[in-house]
Design a protein around this motif. Structure first.
Motif, PDB file in Angstrom:
ATOM      1  N   ARG A   1       0.839  -1.207   0.000  1.00 41.24           N
ATOM      2  CA  ARG A   1       0.000   0.000   0.000  1.00 41.24           C
ATOM      3  C   ARG A   1       0.872   1.254   0.000  1.00 41.24           C
ATOM      4  N   LEU A   2       0.565   2.151  -0.941  1.00 40.60           N
ATOM      5  CA  LEU A   2       1.302   3.408  -1.075  1.00 40.60           C
ATOM      6  C   LEU A   2       0.436   4.569  -0.614  1.00 40.60           C
TER       7      LEU A   2
ATOM      8  N   GLY B   1       3.778  -1.447   3.580  1.00 40.74           N
ATOM      9  CA  GLY B   1       3.219  -0.183   3.126  1.00 40.74           C
ATOM     10  C   GLY B   1       3.657   1.017   3.918  1.00 40.74           C
TER      11      GLY B   1
ATOM     12  N   LEU C   1      -2.189   4.456  -9.456  1.00 37.17           N
ATOM     13  CA  LEU C   1      -1.218   3.377  -9.533  1.00 37.17           C
ATOM     14  C   LEU C   1      -0.181   3.677 -10.609  1.00 37.17           C
TER      15      LEU C   1
ATOM     16  N   ASP D   1      -0.221   9.002  -0.160  1.00 40.84           N
ATOM     17  CA  ASP D   1      -0.112  10.161  -1.052  1.00 40.84           C
ATOM     18  C   ASP D   1       0.594  11.339  -0.380  1.00 40.84           C
TER      19      ASP D   1
ATOM     20  N   SER E   1      -2.420  -1.389  -3.449  1.00 39.22           N
ATOM     21  CA  SER E   1      -3.419  -0.385  -3.094  1.00 39.22           C
ATOM     22  C   SER E   1      -2.711   0.952  -2.932  1.00 39.22           C
ATOM     23  N   THR E   2      -3.363   2.023  -3.326  1.00 39.74           N
ATOM     24  CA  THR E   2      -2.738   3.338  -3.217  1.00 39.74           C
ATOM     25  C   THR E   2      -3.798   4.393  -2.993  1.00 39.74           C
ATOM     26  N   GLU E   3      -3.414   5.477  -2.313  1.00 36.32           N
ATOM     27  CA  GLU E   3      -4.316   6.596  -2.107  1.00 36.32           C
ATOM     28  C   GLU E   3      -4.326   7.523  -3.323  1.00 36.32           C
TER      29      GLU E   3
END
Length: 358
Positions: free
Chosen positions: A182-183, A250, A222, A185, A217-219
């Protein structure tokens, strides 16, 4: 009692939802006010919690300041009409200011040491500041320390029973390890200047070369080379996924703690340190904290080490954690009403309307 709860992020909804349910069941009048954050609004709807939006979202520190001023002004008007006995929030900038103007008691919950701006704006005006007992800083006489983490307010076994079918629902059929990467922002006021996973592409590709199935998963958006690792899942089932995977890697500290609460090992990659994640590593062995130069390489090494251990070991560590921690919902109820379990005096709970908040 008249109770005001304010939420600005989805995590705040999770933290308070069971307390809102219980307060309403006991006959208290609870009003929930929110910022127009898509994730939190969707979750309020999903949990069947009545709410009012007082201000819009923000995408910069300048717009955040404007939205916060609007939010506080409208909250003051609503509080003057409602006449609350107590107001509560995570962070609590708005409620600590407004409560002091309307004669209400303010109870702030917080667990993030490096959020210095929020702390300077909220803590001096709050009546009570509740922190996990692993919170590194001493706030003074108004501080109440309790043995738990925010994430246990909604992931404690009293509240949460994961759905084991979630991996099939995201299209995974594998006997191998499943790793969620998970990244973040980095747009929150307390995240400015922070950094985490330096090379997510290299991290994902190396995990896959080791035989793991990677979900990403990312805020934000991608990276193009990693778009195929994305997945679709209803937001209210994300915690089912965290319980089902074999490892989390993450930049999100909350997600790392959520995994730990579920017995899923986690690698947290950020140079923003947190007292609760330090404790989850040093006392329970459920998290590895990776910071500084070479964070990606450190994360990969930690991931390999944790995947080499049997999953049952992390469940044992989780049980150890649960024997030493309380359910934070009980803390919320006690701080707001003075009693974590009993209904208010003169209230017949048999006549109190039930309310399902999910």
């Amino acid at each position: 009692m008249n109770v005001v709860v304010t939420v600005q992020h989805a995590g705040h909804v999770h933290f308070f939802k069971h307390a809102i349910d219980e307060l309403t069941r006991r006959g208290h009048d609870v009003r929930v006010f929110a910022r127009d954050n898509e994730a939190s609004i969707d979750l309020l709807e999903c949990c069947n919690i009545e709410y009012e939006v007082l201000a819009g979202s923000s995408d910069s520190l300048l717009s955040l300041a404007t939205a916060q001023a609007t939010y506080e002004a409208r909250l003051l008007r609503r509080a003057l009409e409602f006449e609350p006995d107590v107001m509560t929030a995570i962070g609590g900038v708005a409620i600590s200011h407004v409560a002091s103007l309307v004669g209400a008691r303010s109870v702030v919950f917080y667990d993030t040491e490096h959020a210095t701006l929020i702390r300077r704006l909220a803590f001096p005006f709050a009546d009570t500041v509740c922190t996990p007992d692993c919170f590194r800083d001493d706030i003074g006489s108004k501080q109440v320390r309790y043995p738990a983490y925010h994430e246990l307010a909604y992931l404690h076994p009293d509240h949460f029973d994961p759905d084991e079918a979630v991996l099939e629902d995201v299209g995974l059929e594998t006997d191998g390890d499943v790793v969620l990467v998970r990244l973040g922002d980095w747009s929150s006021s307390h995240d400015v200047g922070a950094s985490g996973i330096e090379d997510p592409i290299a991290l994902v590709e190396q995990l896959e070369a080791d035989g793991a199935e990677v979900l990403l998963s990312t805020e934000g958006d991608l990276p193009d080379r990693l778009a195929s690792r994305g997945f679709d899942l209803e937001s209210d089932r994300f915690h089912d996924l965290l319980a089902a995977i074999d490892l989390y890697v993450g930049e999100g500290g909350t997600t790392a703690a959520e995994c730990a609460a579920l017995g899923t090992p986690a690698v947290y990659v950020s140079d923003l340190t947190l007292g609760y994640l330090d404790e989850l590593e040093s006392r329970y062995g459920l998290v590895v904290n990776c910071a500084g130069d070479g964070g990606t390489e450190k994360a990969l090494e930690a991931a390999r080490s944790m995947l080499a251990e049997p999953a049952t070991e992390f469940q044992h560590r989780r049980m150890h954690l649960l024997t030493e921690k309380v359910n934070p919902t009980d803390v919320i109820l006690e701080q707001l009403t003075g009693d974590p379990s009993a209904p208010p005096r003169g209230t017949d709970t048999a006549e109190a309307p039930p309310r399902n908040v999910g």
